[in-house]
Design a protein around this motif. Structure first.
Motif, PDB file in Angstrom:
ATOM      1  N   VAL A  81       0.839  -1.203   0.000  1.00 52.81           N
ATOM      2  CA  VAL A  81       0.000   0.000   0.000  1.00 52.81           C
ATOM      3  C   VAL A  81       0.871   1.248   0.000  1.00 52.81           C
ATOM      4  O   VAL A  81       0.622   2.194  -0.754  1.00 52.81           O
ATOM      5  CB  VAL A  81      -0.969  -0.006   1.212  1.00 52.81           C
ATOM      6  N   LYS A  82       1.895   1.259   0.820  1.00 55.10           N
ATOM      7  CA  LYS A  82       2.802   2.409   0.906  1.00 55.10           C
ATOM      8  C   LYS A  82       3.459   2.705  -0.447  1.00 55.10           C
ATOM      9  O   LYS A  82       3.583   3.852  -0.842  1.00 55.10           O
ATOM     10  CB  LYS A  82       3.881   2.162   1.953  1.00 55.10           C
ATOM     11  N   LYS A  83       3.853   1.656  -1.173  1.00 53.36           N
ATOM     12  CA  LYS A  83       4.523   1.836  -2.462  1.00 53.36           C
ATOM     13  C   LYS A  83       3.534   1.920  -3.632  1.00 53.36           C
ATOM     14  O   LYS A  83       3.954   2.143  -4.765  1.00 53.36           O
ATOM     15  CB  LYS A  83       5.502   0.698  -2.700  1.00 53.36           C
ATOM     16  N   GLY A  84       2.250   1.703  -3.361  1.00 56.79           N
ATOM     17  CA  GLY A  84       1.259   1.720  -4.438  1.00 56.79           C
ATOM     18  C   GLY A  84       1.428   0.566  -5.412  1.00 56.79           C
ATOM     19  O   GLY A  84       1.077   0.668  -6.574  1.00 56.79           O
ATOM     20  N   ALA A  85       1.949  -0.547  -4.932  1.00 57.62           N
ATOM     21  CA  ALA A  85       2.269  -1.702  -5.779  1.00 57.62           C
ATOM     22  C   ALA A  85       1.123  -2.702  -5.823  1.00 57.62           C
ATOM     23  O   ALA A  85       1.312  -3.890  -5.589  1.00 57.62           O
ATOM     24  CB  ALA A  85       3.540  -2.367  -5.285  1.00 57.62           C
TER      25      ALA A  85
END
Length: 142
Positions: A73-77
């Motif tokens: 979620v943090k990396k938008g992956a």
């Protein structure tokens, strides 16, 4: 296929095995391998009653998804549309499990689990044969 047993809990080496394998299955789940079918097969193989698999699977998955998903979620992956679709399908799946799967005869349920294991294995081998990782796999490891 193992027939399962009547135990609702484990002690000794069997408890150590199920905890250790749950950690392994949990780690594999964070990279896309399913947890439920291998967990259910392990529960059967260790002689536990098949109905004990659901609380084990749900608790383990609930605990690891928050920690395992935070990095993605943090990396938008991840694909947001797919995540929403899976969330909606999951809600429908809970109702199916509560009203349909729960009432299935145990033999039918075991065959369904076997089919899921074979289907998942087939897709894993197919995915492993691909040379190029998809765009989300690349993004997650950068």
């Amino acid at each position: 296929m193992p027939v399962g047993g009547e135990a609702i809990g484990l002690r000794g080496w069997k408890l150590a095995v199920i905890v250790g394998m749950s950690f392994i299955f949990g780690a594999l789940q964070t990279v896309g391998v399913g947890f439920y079918a291998p967990c259910m097969a392990m529960v059967y193989a260790l002689g536990m009653h098949p109905l004990t698999a659901f609380p084990i699977m749900m608790t383990a998955t609930g605990m690891l998804m928050a920690a395992g998903g935070a990095r993605f979620v943090k990396k938008g992956a991840y694909d947001r549309k797919i995540a929403i679709s899976l969330t909606i399908a999951g809600v429908v799946g809970v109702f199916l499990a509560a009203y349909v799967v729960k009432s299935l005869p145990l033999l039918v349920l075991k065959w369904v689990v076997l089919c899921i294991i074979l289907y998942t294995s087939g897709w894993m081998f197919l995915s492993a044969s691909r040379k190029e990782p998809d765009k989300y796999e690349k993004k997650a490891y950068l």
